[in-house]
Design a protein around this motif. Structure first.
Motif, mmCIF file in Angstrom:
data_model
loop_
_atom_site.group_PDB
_atom_site.id
_atom_site.type_symbol
_atom_site.label_atom_id
_atom_site.label_comp_id
_atom_site.label_asym_id
_atom_site.label_seq_id
_atom_site.Cartn_x
_atom_site.Cartn_y
_atom_site.Cartn_z
ATOM 1 N N SER A 116 -13.604 -6.638 38.028
ATOM 2 C CA SER A 116 -13.768 -5.685 36.935
ATOM 3 C C SER A 116 -12.747 -5.966 35.831
ATOM 4 O O SER A 116 -11.552 -6.163 36.098
ATOM 5 N N ALA A 117 -13.222 -6.000 34.587
ATOM 6 C CA ALA A 117 -12.357 -6.356 33.467
ATOM 7 C C ALA A 117 -11.228 -5.358 33.261
ATOM 8 O O ALA A 117 -10.149 -5.721 32.788
ATOM 9 N N GLU A 118 -11.445 -4.124 33.627
ATOM 10 C CA GLU A 118 -10.412 -3.115 33.408
ATOM 11 C C GLU A 118 -9.223 -3.278 34.338
ATOM 12 O O GLU A 118 -8.183 -2.653 34.146
ATOM 13 N N ASN A 119 -9.329 -4.139 35.348
ATOM 14 C CA ASN A 119 -8.230 -4.354 36.286
ATOM 15 C C ASN A 119 -7.395 -5.582 35.965
ATOM 16 O O ASN A 119 -6.424 -5.867 36.674
ATOM 17 N N LEU A 120 -7.766 -6.331 34.931
ATOM 18 C CA LEU A 120 -7.073 -7.574 34.605
ATOM 19 C C LEU A 120 -6.540 -7.540 33.177
ATOM 20 O O LEU A 120 -7.011 -6.764 32.336
ATOM 21 N N TRP A 121 -5.590 -8.422 32.926
ATOM 22 C CA TRP A 121 -5.092 -8.600 31.555
ATOM 23 C C TRP A 121 -6.159 -9.288 30.721
ATOM 24 O O TRP A 121 -6.740 -10.300 31.140
ATOM 25 N N LEU A 122 -6.428 -8.762 29.532
ATOM 26 C CA LEU A 122 -7.431 -9.321 28.631
ATOM 27 C C LEU A 122 -6.789 -9.604 27.281
ATOM 28 O O LEU A 122 -5.979 -8.814 26.786
#
Length: 447
Positions: A116-122
């Motif tokens: 899930s993108a919300e759990n990683l640095w973007l």
């Protein structure tokens, strides 16, 4: 035991995730037993998720390189009044996360995961020209490879500023820009690169939007400028997107009806100039053209003065001039049957030069009209020249405009020739305008 099989023969693998923060290196060993049976356990990556606020690099002095590409899948709206372009993009970002790596052979042959993108640095990549909030849908995921390469794809509806030039509407071409940049990170922390070649982006985008809407994609180019804000320098990638309007809709609904009305008005010159039905016919055409412009007003740009508006204004002006000329001819017809005014000498000379070479003073009222093929019988309701002369005492032998011996019938003949010369000149002006308009449309359409 790390990286081996434990006693008892049970399947137990360990995923090693290296988390290297600035000035410190930590190693987290994640138990990945059962991944081949029950899938990946989210708790195995919890140590990585807890550090999503940190830029994932081994050394903070090393900038993160983010490769950017996109696909232009739709051009939704081009607002000439607000100078805005609304489009739909599929944005693709790729970067390396130095915190994550594992050996697929030791972890159930897993080479790639979706997280899930919300759990990683973007990376905080945004489009500089965008005038709207990011409308990317929630719940997006990031592809994570075993080498720590991150791939993040997301759809974006972009409403961006574009300097629109509508002078050649509906044959206009627009050049808009999409400038990708970081909002927080300078060149010391983030560098931007290309994931695909520009021609690949162009071909993919053209294939997707070639049958959608009134706009077609001509090409995409790029530049890599730097943006200086105060003492901070930011890396950028600027894409130049060239689009062209498909003019078929506007040619069928605007130019063709207008051309038909102008052609019918030009054919009305074949009606007798002094006919009582010619003026009402032209008035009807003029009213119909105004109704046509009112109905088609929504198809025209709300701001600016495109070339097609100039064309409509010229068509309307020609119709008005043609109507005024018809009214003037009818007025001359009425005056010629009652009391023709004296003709100025310069107008008399002009008629002699434009009609046919002849002497200034004619001897017979029915001769000397071969230049336009006209006689006094062309004038509607006009009495015969002989009758006019007989009813005007002293008409014979009087001088008109310096021509001794000219009669009143000859003066009427000159005014008739003048009216028909006006008709001929205006008809030729119609033909010239129509030919010029057709040639201009063909050139603009082909270029």
């Amino acid at each position: 035991m790390e990286g081996g099989w434990p006693a008892g023969g049970g399947f137990l693998l360990y995923l090693t995730v290296n988390l290297l923060l600035p000035g410190k290196g930590d190693t987290f060993t994640i138990n990945c037993s059962g991944f081949d049976q029950h899938g990946v356990d989210p708790a195995a990556f919890q140590a990585v998720f807890d550090r999503k606020a940190f830029r994932p690099v081994v050394n903070d002095s090393i900038p993160t390189r983010v490769n950017i590409s996109f696909t232009l899948s739709a051009i939704l709206e081009v607002n000439a009044q607000l100078q805005l372009l609304t489009s739909f993009l599929w944005m693709n970002l790729m970067w390396d996360n130095a915190f994550i790596s594992w050996n697929p052979e030791e972890c159930a042959s897993i080479n790639k995961l979706t997280v899930s993108a919300e759990n990683l640095w973007l990376p905080d990549i945004f489009i500089v020209e965008s005038m709207d909030v990011d409308r990317a849908p929630p719940g997006l995921t990031v592809f994570v490879s075993s080498e720590g390469q991150m791939t993040y794809d997301r759809p974006v509806r972009v409403t961006s500023i574009c300097n629109l030039d509508i002078f050649y509407f509906p044959f206009d071409q627009q050049n808009c820009t999409f400038t990708f940049s970081s909002f927080l990170y300078t060149v010391d922390s983030m560098l931007l690169g290309m994931d695909k070649e520009v021609w690949e982006i162009t071909d993919t985008s053209r294939n997707l939007i070639q049958t959608q809407g009134e706009w077609e994609l001509l090409g995409i180019n790029k530049a890599t400028p730097k943006m200086l804000v105060g003492s901070n320098l930011y890396d950028q990638i600027m894409f130049y997107v060239a689009i062209r309007r498909r003019p078929s809709l506007y040619i069928i609904n605007l130019l063709v009806p207008s051309g038909f009305l102008v052609a019918i008005d030009a054919l009305s010159f074949y009606l007798p100039a002094e006919s009582e039905t010619r003026a009402p016919f032209k008035i009807t055409l003029l009213l119909g053209y105004n109704v046509f412009l009112l109905m088609m007003n929504d198809l025209l740009p709300a701001t600016g003065t495109p070339l097609i508006s100039v064309y409509f204004a010229l068509c309307l002006s020609l119709m008005v001039i043609s109507l005024l000329e018809t009214i003037f001819i009818i007025h001359l017809s009425h005056m010629a049957t009652t009391q023709p005014p004296p003709m100025p000498w310069w107008l008399h000379s002009l008629l002699l030069n434009c009609a046919s070479p002849r002497k200034c003073c004619t001897t017979a009222p029915g001769k000397g009209n071969k230049g336009f093929g006209l006689t006094l019988t062309h004038l509607h309701g006009m009495k015969k020249p002989v009758e006019l002369v007989e009813k005007v005492p002293g008409a014979r032998g009087t001088g008109l405009n310096g021509c001794p011996g000219s009669t009143r019938a000859q003066l009427v003949d000159l005014w008739v020739q003048f009216s028909h010369m006006m008709d001929t000149l205006l008809f030729r002006l119609y033909l010239l305008f129509t030919a010029t308009s057709i040639i201009t449309v063909i050139i603009l359409w082909n270029t």
